[in-house]
Design a protein around this motif. Structure first.
Motif, PDB file in Angstrom:
ATOM      1  N   SER A   1       0.832  -1.192   0.000  1.00 22.95           N
ATOM      2  CA  SER A   1       0.000   0.000   0.000  1.00 22.95           C
ATOM      3  C   SER A   1       0.866   1.240   0.000  1.00 22.95           C
ATOM      4  O   SER A   1       1.880   1.298   0.705  1.00 22.95           O
ATOM      5  N   ASP A   2       0.428   2.211  -0.741  1.00 22.22           N
ATOM      6  CA  ASP A   2       1.065   3.519  -0.713  1.00 22.22           C
ATOM      7  C   ASP A   2       0.996   4.085   0.710  1.00 22.22           C
ATOM      8  O   ASP A   2       1.930   4.740   1.178  1.00 22.22           O
ATOM      9  N   ALA A   3      -0.118   3.789   1.423  1.00 22.21           N
ATOM     10  CA  ALA A   3      -0.309   4.341   2.768  1.00 22.21           C
ATOM     11  C   ALA A   3       0.745   3.825   3.749  1.00 22.21           C
ATOM     12  O   ALA A   3       1.257   4.581   4.578  1.00 22.21           O
TER      13      ALA A   3
ATOM     14  N   GLY B   1       3.603   2.461   2.862  1.00 25.01           N
ATOM     15  CA  GLY B   1       4.947   2.513   2.270  1.00 25.01           C
ATOM     16  C   GLY B   1       5.460   1.120   1.929  1.00 25.01           C
ATOM     17  O   GLY B   1       6.654   0.851   2.080  1.00 25.01           O
ATOM     18  N   THR B   2       4.556   0.240   1.523  1.00 19.72           N
ATOM     19  CA  THR B   2       4.965  -1.124   1.171  1.00 19.72           C
ATOM     20  C   THR B   2       4.654  -1.393  -0.299  1.00 19.72           C
ATOM     21  O   THR B   2       3.717  -0.820  -0.855  1.00 19.72           O
ATOM     22  N   ARG B   3       5.443  -2.265  -0.906  1.00 16.57           N
ATOM     23  CA  ARG B   3       5.191  -2.625  -2.302  1.00 16.57           C
ATOM     24  C   ARG B   3       5.668  -4.044  -2.530  1.00 16.57           C
ATOM     25  O   ARG B   3       6.248  -4.665  -1.638  1.00 16.57           O
TER      26      ARG B   3
ATOM     27  N   TYR C   1       1.347  -5.811  -9.151  1.00 17.61           N
ATOM     28  CA  TYR C   1       0.304  -6.037  -8.156  1.00 17.61           C
ATOM     29  C   TYR C   1      -0.691  -7.108  -8.618  1.00 17.61           C
ATOM     30  O   TYR C   1      -1.161  -7.925  -7.832  1.00 17.61           O
TER      31      TYR C   1
ATOM     32  N   ARG D   1       2.413   5.524   6.886  1.00 21.50           N
ATOM     33  CA  ARG D   1       3.851   5.762   7.067  1.00 21.50           C
ATOM     34  C   ARG D   1       4.167   6.747   8.186  1.00 21.50           C
ATOM     35  O   ARG D   1       3.732   7.906   8.144  1.00 21.50           O
TER      36      ARG D   1
ATOM     37  N   TYR E   1       5.591  10.172   7.377  1.00 19.78           N
ATOM     38  CA  TYR E   1       4.674  11.171   6.820  1.00 19.78           C
ATOM     39  C   TYR E   1       3.718  11.724   7.879  1.00 19.78           C
ATOM     40  O   TYR E   1       2.871  12.563   7.574  1.00 19.78           O
TER      41      TYR E   1
ATOM     42  N   SER F   1       0.405  14.442   6.318  1.00 16.90           N
ATOM     43  CA  SER F   1      -0.424  13.656   5.399  1.00 16.90           C
ATOM     44  C   SER F   1      -1.769  13.341   6.048  1.00 16.90           C
ATOM     45  O   SER F   1      -1.946  13.505   7.250  1.00 16.90           O
TER      46      SER F   1
ATOM     47  N   ASN G   1      -8.543   2.841   0.180  1.00 16.56           N
ATOM     48  CA  ASN G   1      -8.773   2.789  -1.273  1.00 16.56           C
ATOM     49  C   ASN G   1      -9.393   1.460  -1.680  1.00 16.56           C
ATOM     50  O   ASN G   1      -9.311   1.057  -2.824  1.00 16.56           O
TER      51      ASN G   1
ATOM     52  N   TRP H   1      -4.250   0.812   9.358  1.00 18.72           N
ATOM     53  CA  TRP H   1      -4.589   0.660   7.942  1.00 18.72           C
ATOM     54  C   TRP H   1      -5.467  -0.574   7.673  1.00 18.72           C
ATOM     55  O   TRP H   1      -6.472  -0.460   6.953  1.00 18.72           O
TER      56      TRP H   1
END
Ligand code: SF4
Length: 542
Positions: free
Chosen positions: A9-11, A13-15, A20, A56, A59, A63, A68, A346
């Motif tokens: 998640s962008d929220a 900070g993971t990818r 995806y 994160r 942030y 932020s 989503n 989250w």
């Protein structure tokens, strides 16, 4: 189909290492490599543990986050119907092409019964409290509400978090931070449109924040808090300062890890512990205690009493409306997922609670049934993911039966888009003042110009209104005014003119059509091809 993926998640900070789409089911790559340097959720959690439950931390304070997840039902699943016939135009005085212009649409409304708060746009700013991003932008937010003529609520824990608050015998005597916020609104308030209220949770009630706000700051509106859209546990913030964490712990807050523990203090000083979580306690209301509480608040001088309700299960949502009805409350804000937040877990934001679209259907039907039984129906504000005039049109229209009661929904409460408007206005203004706009946003600068007065479409209007005082207006307030009054307000007027309804209370369910079978079932609104069938038959047979 409902979709989410907790693996990245962008929220947080993971990818993922892979695309995806290739990891939709379980959130890990199909083949996990021993030497992968990428930080997916599991990978980051192996290093940072509970921290990965939150947006994160680097942030925090800069932020605002919101889910989503696709919940299977969206406001886009309803389509707004338009008309051209003279007989469809209301009120009748607008059956005149010279009058029936969208600028003439009346989008004003009011919240509350004995002491109604008038709103220029059916929007309120949902409670923004002690979380850093709200504290930092307070002057911008409250001035923005004041010049837009809308209601804003100061969120929970402001006095308790105020390092300069004077607290004696467990009760707040003074809070410069709370005072600063109320004054920031009143400095720009015209005394007629909108107002500022104070939200109180369990900790605030223990500290006597409600009494302080009513008696010392002459605040008219008190809002009790039972929950919010982003989470079903109490408010949380992150603290990066040991002394602050100790103060809050001594004031009775739950602070994790315990800053009074000498080992924790050592670990913090050594840079091993980097921050603390401050949590609030959970309320355990009953209808009886709530009714008593509201009566007491009124005796203490609250003119408007409201409730902020979170994204709890359907029965509990209706139970809250029933409690509010028995307490003769002025309003309830029902906040569904995806709610905006400075800091909430989250996974909870995505996966726990009722999404706003479903919530609106449940609450509006309950309001209608209470009305049919002759009960008091508090004014309703819906919150959780609203950002556009179309959504506001739809939720208000949904809450009014043609030739029947409503609209039960008087306004929509927003937080995340309000902060987005503040962020953007501040950033572009700063670039313009520093002469960096051309470099930072070349296309924008080329089209609109590089001077501060050129970047805001509303600058001229505000200059006419405020003259030299405009220099003192926090620039984020201009962003809020531009977004709320010019974008949402004018957009709503256009949609209403297209539907030939020139007043907000004339919106109703006949102006909506469902685009999916699920929307039809949940909202009890016919699909487009089913709409007007009998009237069409009668027309053709005549
Ligand atoms: S650690 Fe494994 S699952 Fe995570 S991103 Fe790397 S390969 Fe994928």
């Amino acid at each position: 189909m409902a979709r989410t993926n907790l693996g990245f998640s962008d929220a947080t900070g993971t990818r993922l290492r892979v695309r995806y789409e290739d990891a939709q089911v379980h959130g890990l790559c199909p083949i996990c490599l021993e030497d992968c340097p990428v930080l997916c959720t599991v990978g980051r959690a192996a290093l940072r543990g509970r921290e990965v439950l939150y947006p994160r931390p680097d942030y925090f304070g800069r932020s605002v986050a919101g889910s989503n997840k696709i919940y299977g039902l969206d406001w886009a699943d309803l389509q707004i119907m338009s008309d051209v016939r003279a007989e469809a135009t209301f009120p009748e005085e607008f059956r005149n092409p010279d009058k029936a212009i969208f600028e003439a649409v009346d989008i004003t409304t009011s919240i509350g019964f004995k002491h109604p708060i008038k709103l220029k746009v059916p929007v309120t700013i949902a409670a923004l409290g002690s979380t850093k991003v709200a504290a930092k932008n307070a002057e911008h937010i409250y001035a923005g509400a004041a010049i837009s003529g809308i209601l804003t609520i100061i969120g929970e824990n402001v006095c308790g978090m105020d390092p300069n608050a004077v607290i004696s015998n467990g009760k707040v005597q003074d809070s410069p931070d709370m005072r600063r916020r109320v004054e920031a609104f009143r400095k720009w308030w015209d005394g007629e449109w909108g107002d500022i209220g104070v939200q109180t949770n369990v900790e605030d009630q223990r500290l006597g924040v409600d009494v302080y706000a009513i008696t010392k700051l002459e605040v008219n509106v008190i809002e009790r808090k039972w929950g919010q859209g982003a989470k079903s546990i109490g408010g949380e913030v992150r603290i990066f300062d040991l002394d602050r964490a100790i103060t809050l712990r001594k004031r009775g807050y739950i602070v994790i890890p315990d800053p009074l523990d000498p080992a924790v203090q050592e670990a913090f000083k050594a840079g091993i512990i980097r921050s603390f979580e401050r949590h609030s306690r959970l309320g355990m209301p009953t209808i009886e205690s709530f009714v008593e509480d509201v009566e007491k608040l009124r005796e203490q001088g609250a003119k408007v009493v409201g409730l902020k309700m979170g994204q709890y299960r359907p029965y509990t949502l209706v139970w809250a409306l029933k409690a509010a009805s028995e307490a003769k409350l002025d309003y309830v804000t029902f906040d569904g997922q995806p709610g905006g937040t400075g800091m909430s877990p989250w996974p909870m934001m995505l996966e726990q609670g009722v999404p706003t679209t479903y919530m609106a259907a449940i609450v509006i039907e309950a309001a209608y049934r209470l009305w049919k039984k002759g009960k008091h129906v508090p004014h309703i504000m819906m919150a959780g993911g609203f950002c556009c005039p179309t959504q506001i049109f739809k939720v208000i229209a949904l809450s009014k039966w043609p030739n029947g009661p409503g609209p039960f929904v008087k306004a929509v409460a927003m937080a995340k888009p309000i902060l987005t408007a503040v962020f953007k206005a501040k950033l572009f203004y700063e670039w313009a003042v520093k002469g960096e706009l051309e470099k930072r946003a070349p296309q924008f600068a080329k089209f609109y110009g590089t001077k501060p007065e050129q970047i805001f479409e509303v600058w001229h209007d505000l200059k006419v209104k405020f003259g030299d005082r405009l220099k003192e207006l926090p620039v984020g307030a201009i962003g809020i005014y531009s977004y709320v009054v010019e974008y949402i307000g004018v957009g709503l007027k256009q949609l209403m003119a297209g539907a030939r309804r020139f007043r907000l209370d004339l919106l109703d369910r006949s102006l909506l059509a469902a685009l999916t079978p699920l929307a039809k079932e949940v909202f009890k609104i016919p699909m487009i091809h089913e709409l007007d069938r009998e009237a069409i038959d009668a027309l053709l047979e005549s």
